[in-house]
Design a protein around this motif. Sequence first.
Motif, PDB file in Angstrom:
ATOM      1  N   ARG A 333      35.656  30.064  31.611  1.00 11.02           N
ATOM      2  CA  ARG A 333      36.872  30.805  31.929  1.00 11.02           C
ATOM      3  C   ARG A 333      36.820  31.242  33.381  1.00 11.02           C
ATOM      4  O   ARG A 333      35.806  31.767  33.838  1.00 11.02           O
ATOM      5  N   ASP A 336      38.033  36.713  35.338  1.00  9.61           N
ATOM      6  CA  ASP A 336      38.929  37.599  34.594  1.00  9.61           C
ATOM      7  C   ASP A 336      38.547  39.046  34.880  1.00  9.61           C
ATOM      8  O   ASP A 336      37.905  39.697  34.070  1.00  9.61           O
ATOM      9  N   ARG A 359      45.391  41.800  36.701  1.00  3.21           N
ATOM     10  CA  ARG A 359      44.115  41.376  36.115  1.00  3.21           C
ATOM     11  C   ARG A 359      44.185  39.906  35.739  1.00  3.21           C
ATOM     12  O   ARG A 359      45.252  39.321  35.652  1.00  3.21           O
ATOM     13  N   GLU A 431      46.310  35.535  24.879  1.00  2.00           N
ATOM     14  CA  GLU A 431      45.889  36.917  24.636  1.00  2.00           C
ATOM     15  C   GLU A 431      46.995  37.922  24.976  1.00  2.00           C
ATOM     16  O   GLU A 431      46.771  39.117  24.954  1.00  2.00           O
ATOM     17  N   ASP A 455      42.314  41.163  23.456  1.00  2.00           N
ATOM     18  CA  ASP A 455      43.494  41.588  24.205  1.00  2.00           C
ATOM     19  C   ASP A 455      44.767  41.387  23.394  1.00  2.00           C
ATOM     20  O   ASP A 455      45.685  42.200  23.463  1.00  2.00           O
ATOM     21  N   ARG A 465      42.067  48.925  23.895  1.00  2.00           N
ATOM     22  CA  ARG A 465      40.890  48.455  23.158  1.00  2.00           C
ATOM     23  C   ARG A 465      39.642  49.301  23.414  1.00  2.00           C
ATOM     24  O   ARG A 465      38.684  49.229  22.659  1.00  2.00           O
TER      25      ARG A 465
END
Length: 569
Positions: A333, A336, A359, A431, A455, A465
Amino acid sequence: MLKGIATAPGIGIGPVYLLELKSGEEETGNSQLLYGPEEIQAELTRLEEALGRAKRDLEELADKTRRDISEAEAGIFKAHILMLTDPTFIAGVKEKIQVEKKNAARAVEEVAEAIAGSFAALDDDLFRERAADIRDVAGRLVAKLTTRMRPAREVPPGAIIVAGELTPSQTAGFSRDTVAGIATETGGTTCHTAIVARALGIPAVLGVRGLLDQARAGDTAIIDGSSGAVYLNPGSELLEEYKKKKVTLEAGRLNIKCTGPARTRDGRQIELVANIRKAAEVKIALEHGAEGVGLFRTEFLFMNREEPPGEEEQFQAYQEVVAAFQGQPVVVRTLDVGGDKPLPYLNQGHDENPFLGLRGLRLCLTRQEIFKTQLKALLRAALYGNLRIMFPMVTALEEIREAKKIMAEARLELEASGLAVSRVETGMMIEVPAAALMADILAREVDFFSIGTNDLAQYTLAVDRGNERVTGMYDACHPAVLKLIDVTVKAAHRYGKWVGLCGELGSEIQAAPLLVGLGLDEISMSPVFIPPMKEAINKIAYHEARKLVRRLLELPGPQEVRAALSEFT
Ligand code: PEP
Ligand code: MG
C-alpha cells in the motif's frame, strides 16, 4: 481490577512501567524559544491535543460531580470548559506561540496570568474567584503540556507499559521480547496503536478509565488482552491462575497446524495473507503459513525519522519482502499518513478533523515528489517477484485516475533510464462509504479491491476508531458496514476483479462464516491469526455461509449479527 477494551490477545504479566513523566519530574524547558515554522506548527498541534485532553477530563469531572454531588457543583467544571474553549484566550496563546515563539506551556501560563491578574486586582469577590478559576484551568492545561514521554529504549525488559495515550509510532518502537503488555487510558480496537500491538504480538488493553490514577510504577500487573481486564497488584491465587493460563494459551497457539490452503468443506479456496509493516515481519508471516502479503503498511518506513526514505532505501525494503515471498503476491500500500498517523516533517498544516482531512492518497496527490519516489521504488521492486500496488483512502474516481497517471510517469522515467518494468497489478482500498457505493464504477479502473473495514466502519458509523468514549458504537459487524462490503464484492466480481479484506475484521475468528459467505477471495490479517482462521474456514461449507450472510444483511444491529454468528458454528 480495571476494565478496558480487549485489544490485542494474550496475557501479559509484569511490573508496571509508567511511560509518562509527570510535570515536575523533568525540566519543562519553559524558557525555551521555538525555532522555525516546523517547531511552531508542532507546538500548535500539541496545544490542540492538550486542549482536547483537558476538556475531556473536565467533562468527565462535570459528569462525575453531577452524579455524586449536584448539578450546581458540576457547573464549576462547565465554567472551566467555557474558559478552555474561549476564543480570546486561545487566540492569545496561539499568538504567543506564533509571534513570540514561546512554547505552548509558557504561552498558556503568560496569557492566563495576564487575565487572572487583571481580575484579581478588582475589588470584588466574584472577580477574585474567577481569577482563581482561570489559574486552575491554566494549571490543568500546563500539566498536559509538560507531560513528557520516556523514550521506548529505556523500558526495562518484561515491563507492562502504562500510559495515558500511545501513538502508533511509539508502539512500533516496542518489541515482544522486551514488553510484556500494554495498557492505556485512550484508544479503541482498531486504532493504529492497537493494530501495531497485535502485529507485534504484545497483549494490550486500551481505553482503561482511571488507569493513571490507580497504577504506580513497579506495581505487578496482569493484562488480559482477550477479556479487557487489567489487574493491579493481584493476589497470589489470581497470579498463579493467570501464569498457568498464559502457558496453556501460548502452547495452544503453537500447536495449530498451518500447512495447506484455507478451503471450505465444499471446496472454495480463500487466500490467507499477512498484514505487515516492514521486512522484519516476513519471517513471522511465513512461519504462520501466509500465502503472501495482503497489506504492507509502508507508512511505518516513514515514521520515527526526520525526512522521508529515499528511492533506494525504499526499493531495498520492498525488494526484500517481494523476494522472500518467491512469487506469492505482495500487496504494497502506498503511503497512508494523516489521521492517527501524522508525519510532522511533511509539514502539511493542521486539520481540525484529521480523519476527514488530508490523509492517505489525498495527501500523496498534494506531495507528488514523495509519491512518485515511492512509486518508482515499488516498480523497481516489482522486478523481483509478484508485487502489487494498492492506493489507500480513495474516495473519488478522479483520485484513482490521477494516481495512475503519476504511476505512468514514474514508469516512463524509469524506462528513460533504461529500466523496463512489465505491468503491475494495481488496486485500491475500499474504506470510504462513497467508494463502496461507487464500486461498480471504480472496479473498471483497477485490478482488485481490498476492503479496509477499520476505516469503513469508522466512516459509516461516524465513530472515531480510536476514541474509547464511543467505542461501544464501533463494530465492523454492523449490518450497515456489511451491506457496503456486500455491494463491493458483487461489483468487483461483476467486472471479473478479485476482492480481499485487510481490516481487523479479518482477524476475528468468530467472523469466519461471515467473511466466507460474503464471497471474499482473499483475507489479510496479522500473521498470528492465520492458523486459527484457516482452521475455522476449513470447517465451513461455503453454500451454508452464503445463506447465513443473506440473513445477516437483514438483521437490525451488530449484536444480532454476532449472536447469529455464534449460533452458526
Ligand atoms: C483499514 O482501514 O481497514 C485498513 C486496513 O487500513 P488502516 O487500518 O491502516 O487504516
Ligand atoms: Mg485505513
